[in-house]
Design a protein around this motif. Structure first.
Motif, PDB file in Angstrom:
ATOM      1  N   PRO A   1       0.823  -1.216   0.000  1.00 60.54           N
ATOM      2  CA  PRO A   1       0.000   0.000   0.000  1.00 60.54           C
ATOM      3  C   PRO A   1       0.856   1.265   0.000  1.00 60.54           C
ATOM      4  O   PRO A   1       1.801   1.384   0.777  1.00 60.54           O
ATOM      5  CB  PRO A   1      -0.802  -0.128   1.300  1.00 60.54           C
ATOM      6  CG  PRO A   1      -0.788  -1.586   1.627  1.00 60.54           C
ATOM      7  CD  PRO A   1       0.517  -2.106   1.139  1.00 60.54           C
ATOM      8  N   GLN A   2       0.512   2.223  -0.867  1.00 58.46           N
ATOM      9  CA  GLN A   2       1.269   3.469  -1.007  1.00 58.46           C
ATOM     10  C   GLN A   2       0.371   4.690  -0.824  1.00 58.46           C
ATOM     11  O   GLN A   2       0.652   5.761  -1.359  1.00 58.46           O
ATOM     12  CB  GLN A   2       1.936   3.510  -2.388  1.00 58.46           C
ATOM     13  CG  GLN A   2       2.841   2.347  -2.690  1.00 58.46           C
ATOM     14  CD  GLN A   2       4.003   2.254  -1.735  1.00 58.46           C
ATOM     15  OE1 GLN A   2       4.610   3.255  -1.369  1.00 58.46           O
ATOM     16  NE2 GLN A   2       4.326   1.034  -1.304  1.00 58.46           N
ATOM     17  N   GLY A   3      -0.708   4.526  -0.059  1.00 57.13           N
ATOM     18  CA  GLY A   3      -1.704   5.587   0.029  1.00 57.13           C
ATOM     19  C   GLY A   3      -1.228   6.846   0.706  1.00 57.13           C
ATOM     20  O   GLY A   3      -1.739   7.934   0.428  1.00 57.13           O
ATOM     21  N   THR A   4      -0.235   6.769   1.611  1.00 55.49           N
ATOM     22  CA  THR A   4       0.177   7.960   2.342  1.00 55.49           C
ATOM     23  C   THR A   4       0.807   8.996   1.417  1.00 55.49           C
ATOM     24  O   THR A   4       0.421  10.165   1.410  1.00 55.49           O
ATOM     25  CB  THR A   4       1.171   7.582   3.454  1.00 55.49           C
ATOM     26  OG1 THR A   4       0.554   6.643   4.333  1.00 55.49           O
ATOM     27  CG2 THR A   4       1.579   8.815   4.245  1.00 55.49           C
ATOM     28  N   LEU A   5       1.790   8.585   0.613  1.00 53.97           N
ATOM     29  CA  LEU A   5       2.499   9.534  -0.241  1.00 53.97           C
ATOM     30  C   LEU A   5       1.972   9.570  -1.668  1.00 53.97           C
ATOM     31  O   LEU A   5       2.065  10.595  -2.334  1.00 53.97           O
ATOM     32  CB  LEU A   5       3.996   9.215  -0.245  1.00 53.97           C
ATOM     33  CG  LEU A   5       4.730   9.453   1.078  1.00 53.97           C
ATOM     34  CD1 LEU A   5       6.201   9.112   0.943  1.00 53.97           C
ATOM     35  CD2 LEU A   5       4.568  10.893   1.550  1.00 53.97           C
TER      36      LEU A   5
ATOM     37  N   THR B   1      -3.986   2.728  -4.455  1.00 52.42           N
ATOM     38  CA  THR B   1      -2.655   2.120  -4.545  1.00 52.42           C
ATOM     39  C   THR B   1      -2.515   1.045  -3.463  1.00 52.42           C
ATOM     40  O   THR B   1      -1.448   0.869  -2.890  1.00 52.42           O
ATOM     41  CB  THR B   1      -1.548   3.171  -4.374  1.00 52.42           C
ATOM     42  OG1 THR B   1      -1.745   3.875  -3.142  1.00 52.42           O
ATOM     43  CG2 THR B   1      -1.543   4.162  -5.522  1.00 52.42           C
ATOM     44  N   ILE B   2      -3.591   0.296  -3.208  1.00 49.22           N
ATOM     45  CA  ILE B   2      -3.530  -0.682  -2.122  1.00 49.22           C
ATOM     46  C   ILE B   2      -2.650  -1.875  -2.476  1.00 49.22           C
ATOM     47  O   ILE B   2      -2.156  -2.566  -1.597  1.00 49.22           O
ATOM     48  CB  ILE B   2      -4.942  -1.168  -1.720  1.00 49.22           C
ATOM     49  CG1 ILE B   2      -5.654  -1.835  -2.902  1.00 49.22           C
ATOM     50  CG2 ILE B   2      -5.780  -0.038  -1.180  1.00 49.22           C
ATOM     51  CD1 ILE B   2      -6.964  -2.467  -2.500  1.00 49.22           C
ATOM     52  N   GLY B   3      -2.454  -2.117  -3.772  1.00 52.74           N
ATOM     53  CA  GLY B   3      -1.532  -3.168  -4.178  1.00 52.74           C
ATOM     54  C   GLY B   3      -0.120  -2.661  -4.345  1.00 52.74           C
ATOM     55  O   GLY B   3       0.852  -3.370  -4.092  1.00 52.74           O
TER      56      GLY B   3
ATOM     57  N   GLY C   1      -4.102   1.038   3.471  1.00 51.76           N
ATOM     58  CA  GLY C   1      -4.488   1.669   2.217  1.00 51.76           C
ATOM     59  C   GLY C   1      -5.932   1.387   1.871  1.00 51.76           C
ATOM     60  O   GLY C   1      -6.550   0.455   2.405  1.00 51.76           O
ATOM     61  N   PHE C   2      -6.474   2.187   0.954  1.00 52.38           N
ATOM     62  CA  PHE C   2      -7.877   2.073   0.565  1.00 52.38           C
ATOM     63  C   PHE C   2      -8.011   2.127  -0.956  1.00 52.38           C
ATOM     64  O   PHE C   2      -7.193   2.735  -1.653  1.00 52.38           O
ATOM     65  CB  PHE C   2      -8.703   3.213   1.161  1.00 52.38           C
ATOM     66  CG  PHE C   2      -8.814   3.188   2.656  1.00 52.38           C
ATOM     67  CD1 PHE C   2      -9.888   2.578   3.279  1.00 52.38           C
ATOM     68  CD2 PHE C   2      -7.831   3.771   3.437  1.00 52.38           C
ATOM     69  CE1 PHE C   2      -9.991   2.554   4.658  1.00 52.38           C
ATOM     70  CE2 PHE C   2      -7.924   3.757   4.819  1.00 52.38           C
ATOM     71  CZ  PHE C   2      -9.003   3.146   5.434  1.00 52.38           C
ATOM     72  N   ARG C   3      -9.066   1.506  -1.441  1.00 53.71           N
ATOM     73  CA  ARG C   3      -9.508   1.695  -2.821  1.00 53.71           C
ATOM     74  C   ARG C   3     -10.908   2.285  -2.785  1.00 53.71           C
ATOM     75  O   ARG C   3     -11.777   1.817  -2.036  1.00 53.71           O
ATOM     76  CB  ARG C   3      -9.511   0.379  -3.600  1.00 53.71           C
ATOM     77  CG  ARG C   3      -9.988   0.566  -5.038  1.00 53.71           C
ATOM     78  CD  ARG C   3      -9.581  -0.554  -5.969  1.00 53.71           C
ATOM     79  NE  ARG C   3     -10.224  -1.821  -5.698  1.00 53.71           N
ATOM     80  CZ  ARG C   3     -10.844  -2.563  -6.626  1.00 53.71           C
ATOM     81  NH1 ARG C   3     -10.923  -2.134  -7.874  1.00 53.71           N
ATOM     82  NH2 ARG C   3     -11.372  -3.711  -6.312  1.00 53.71           N
ATOM     83  N   SER C   4     -11.141   3.291  -3.617  1.00 53.95           N
ATOM     84  CA  SER C   4     -12.402   4.034  -3.603  1.00 53.95           C
ATOM     85  C   SER C   4     -13.596   3.125  -3.864  1.00 53.95           C
ATOM     86  O   SER C   4     -13.506   2.153  -4.614  1.00 53.95           O
ATOM     87  CB  SER C   4     -12.378   5.140  -4.655  1.00 53.95           C
ATOM     88  OG  SER C   4     -11.261   5.967  -4.495  1.00 53.95           O
ATOM     89  N   GLY C   5     -14.728   3.476  -3.267  1.00 54.09           N
ATOM     90  CA  GLY C   5     -15.982   2.838  -3.613  1.00 54.09           C
ATOM     91  C   GLY C   5     -16.494   3.373  -4.939  1.00 54.09           C
ATOM     92  O   GLY C   5     -15.861   4.216  -5.586  1.00 54.09           O
TER      93      GLY C   5
END
Length: 760
Positions: free
Chosen positions: A157-161, A166-168, A517-521
């Motif tokens: 997951p790369q969601g912070t930066l 980008t959960i994969g 990390g998250f992926r949008s709904g």
């Protein structure tokens, strides 16, 4: 910048090779000339440091506490990585496969996490970034990788930066910037299937403070297969790419980069062949399909071959100001894409179903970053704000017989979405060799959709009578004109990361971190005839625990990087049957269905033995559903084992230095669909033949490039080959289990050719 990074950056200039990859900048024309003129290669030197931007700033690869595979210009050329899809074979745990609607669309999975839908209502799980700009759609993203500075495959997951979806992981790509030196190159090439290519680079200084760089690239080849029914080629391609860049440095501390590029591709449909037919399941009207059943080959009997086109434009402005204690950076970008594709769903002369699919729209992004060091370089920090907006139309038109006429089923939606976020990350040297990292991003998403789903006679355009003329009317949702705009979907979430890393006395870095990390709904695709089939789905999330090490041994002649991880994957967005509250019938749609645990191990290594350079990449992925409708079943679009081996050796010859390169990559079985009928509950197992026709067994591909550097000139001649063993494999399958047949499209056959490059 901490003393970790300073020590790493001083250890070597820009990039050469690494664990599975190479470096940062290509050699200058003068260096190429000197190397080409050398009769005997010089003694091998220790591996130089590799510089990456995996944490949104330049750092030595060995100082980054994350699993990263970096590929520099030389590595990209030797491994013949000419587009995004070619990265799949060159990084552990990365899988990029074709979609049924053309080669310029992709499904990208990393560490077992991949989207289940190709439509624009489903966001990707792996982010694509070019020069710091996020590409929201994989449609049209398989562009040419030409004149690249570097490509980084960042896993986990790369969601912070990097932000949303980008959960994969993330693919972080950087093009070469203009510089204050007149130089250029010209390349011509030819190969089998009447392949022809032409490319060029021209870098021109425009005074002392401005420089421009122009890149052009074109490639075409005939079809890898043909339709015996139509007498037309299939699987051909004609693509063109141009990029213009301008770099200005008005003052020592101010840098402006302007970039525009355009990618255009024209092709026929892919080669689709029927690889399964069961007369006990298929309706009598489909019986003629049986005579076209094949076990392989590149000859299709498709009776429909629509044009597949891709047209993408990108414009980016990046401004960087070194303000003393901090650096400020602004990245503004606009992207327009227009893709049209289609294929014959049954791949026979029998008119059963034909599909046309298109995505057209644009996105705008604006990112502001500020970063620097403090507390005597013990603290590295970065903060920023990000805004994203996208507007697009996603259209799917399926046609099928309706008596003597043709029935058209248009499933279309206009989608608009915005996302805004604030982010920050701190890395603090608690002790001289111990660092702690913490970061988070606050995200607000908003999404709207407007459905349009008419049913009509293609020859006349007349709508079918009553609710039959509109899927939305049948669902009781028609708001007039066969349109339906549901309420706005809003979502807030907070990706974060925490980590520790420690530098041993021998320079080895060991680290541990946990990231969320998250992926949008999103909304469902159009086409359902029940109102429950239009219920939106929520975001999904991953919490990943990772530990790794990065070491250089034997006087920096062995580089060994490894990472182990455990990811808790929750609220997974899956197409699954379910019985919604208030419904009396089962509905199949995208829902948040169940949780999973994914465990894995990745190794990147590089070894220099004299002049011989070896690279190895290994990825082991063990995914398992913990609960939900797919508990006990396998992950689809996932290879549980991947490995690659590369070798480079410079050989002195009377004709000049001959650079030899070989690489072999292998992946285990990949299932394209679940081995059960997912249209109803409880699941019904598919037949053994259906399962086999939707599964590609493990296979490997051998590639090579031999480059002769002509002495006394700036010319190289390269012989290249891909899939030299002629392995026949499936790039993608399609499952029509209720109709009793499946089909598949084969991967590229053996290709080979010659390129001549001249630098000036």
């Amino acid at each position: 910048m901490t003393h970790f990074v300073k020590r790493g950056l001083l250890a070597g200039s820009c990039a050469v090779s690494m664990i599975g990859g190479a470096a940062c900048a290509a050699p200058s024309p003068e260096a190429v000339d000197q190397q080409a003129s050398a009769a005997t290669p010089e003694a091998a030197a220790p591996m130089a440091q590799v510089v990456v931007t995996a944490q949104r700033r330049e750092q030595a690869l060995q100082d980054v506490p994350a699993a990263v595979t970096a590929l520099g210009a030389a590595e990209l050329a030797n491994k013949q990585i000419v587009d995004v899809k070619a990265l799949s074979a060159n990084a552990p745990s990365l899988l990029i496969v074709d979609t049924p609607v053309g080669k310029n669309n992709m499904i990208i999975g990393m560490r077992g996490i991949a989207p289940t839908s190709i439509f624009s209502n489903n966001d990707p799980t792996v982010g694509i970034y070019v020069n710091g700009v996020y590409y929201a759609r994989t449609a049209g993203a398989n562009a040419a990788l030409v004149d690249m500075e570097s490509v980084e495959v960042i896993r986990g997951p790369q969601g912070t930066l990097f932000g949303r979806n980008t959960i994969g992981g993330a693919l972080n790509m950087t093009t070469k910037a203009p510089k204050q030196q007149f130089e250029g190159s010209v390349r011509v090439g030819a190969g089998n299937f009447d392949q022809r290519s032409l490319g060029g680079v021209l870098n021109v200084p425009l005074g002392d403070k401005v420089a421009a760089r122009i890149v052009v690239d074109a490639l075409r080849h005939d079809g890898y297969g043909r339709s015996a029914t139509l007498g037309q080629q299939l699987g051909d391609e004609d693509r063109r790419y141009v990029r213009a860049s301008l770099r200005a440095r008005p003052t020592r501390d101010l840098l402006l980069d302007l970039t525009w590029d355009r990618f255009r591709s024209d092709a026929s449909s892919q080669v689709w062949i029927v690889n399964y037919f069961d007369p006990s399941i298929a309706a009598a009207s489909l019986a003629p399909i049986a005579q076209y059943l094949q076990t392989g080959g590149y000859t299709s009997y498709a009776g429909f071959n629509p044009a597949n086109t891709t047209d993408v434009d990108n414009s980016t402005a990046t401004l960087r100001w070194n303000a003393g204690p901090a650096t400020l950076k602004s990245i503004s970008a606009y992207r327009h894409l227009d893709t049209v594709s289609g294929y014959d769903l049954d791949a026979t002369p029998q008119f059963v179903n034909q599909l046309r699919y298109g995505v057209r729209g644009h996105q705008f992004t604006q990112e502001l970053q500020v970063y620097g060091s403090a507390l005597s370089d013990r603290l590295d920090w970065i903060a920023g704000a990000y805004y994203f907006t996208e507007s697009l139309r996603d259209s799917s038109l399926a046609t099928s017989p309706s008596g003597a006429a043709t029935l058209g089923r248009l499933n279309e939606f206009d989608s608009t979405q915005t996302s805004a976020s604030l982010f920050g990350q701190l890395t603090y040297a608690v002790l001289p060799n111990l660092r702690a990292t913490a970061g988070a991003r606050l995200v607000k998403d908003k999404r709207d959709v407007d459905y349009y789903a008419p049913r009509y006679i293609s020859e006349t355009g007349a709508l079918l009578a009553g609710a039959g003329g509109c899927a939305l009317a049948a669902a009781g949702l028609d708001q007039g004109g066969c349109r339906y705009a549901p309420p706005t979907l809003r979502s807030d979430y907070t990706p974060w990361t925490l980590g520790l890393d420690y530098k041993l006395e021998d320079g080895t870095l060991v680290y541990g971190k946990v990231s969320r990390g998250f992926r949008s709904g999103g909304f469902q695709p159009a086409g359902g005839t029940s109102r429950f089939a239009y219920a939106p789905f929520d975001k999904e999330q991953v919490v990943s625990y990772e530990a790794g090490s990065k070491m250089e041994l034997f006087q920096r002649r062995l580089r060994l990087n490894a990472a182990a991880y455990l990811a808790k994957y929750g609220d997974i967005q899956q197409i699954a049957p379910h019985l919604p509250p208030g419904s009396s019938t089962t509905v199949s749609s995208v829902i948040n269905a169940g949780d999973a645990t994914v465990k894995g191990l990745e190794v990147d290594a590089q070894l220099r033995l004299g002049q011989l350079n070896l690279t190895v990449g290994v990825g082991l992925t063990d995914p398992e559903f913990d609960n939900g409708p797919f508990e006990g079943l396998s992950f689809i679009t996932t290879a549980e084992r991947t490995w690659s081996l590369g070798a480079d050796y410079p050989l002195a010859t009377p004709f000049g230095r001959l650079d030899l390169h070989l690489d072999y990559n292998w992946r285990s079985d990949v299932m394209f669909f679940q081995p059960v009928s997912t249209n109803a509950l409880p699941f019904r197992p598919l037949t053994a033949g259906q399962v086999r026709s939707n599964t590609q067994a493990g296979y490997g591909l051998l590639n090579a490039m031999f480059t002769l550097n002509l002495p006394g000139t700036k010319t190289t001649v390269s012989l290249w080959g891909k899939n030299l063993g002629g392995k026949y494999y499936w790039a993608r399958s399609n499952s029509f289990f209720l109709q009793g047949y499946n089909n598949q499209t084969p991967g590229d056959p053996r290709t080979f050719g010659i390129n001549v490059d001249y630098r000036f």
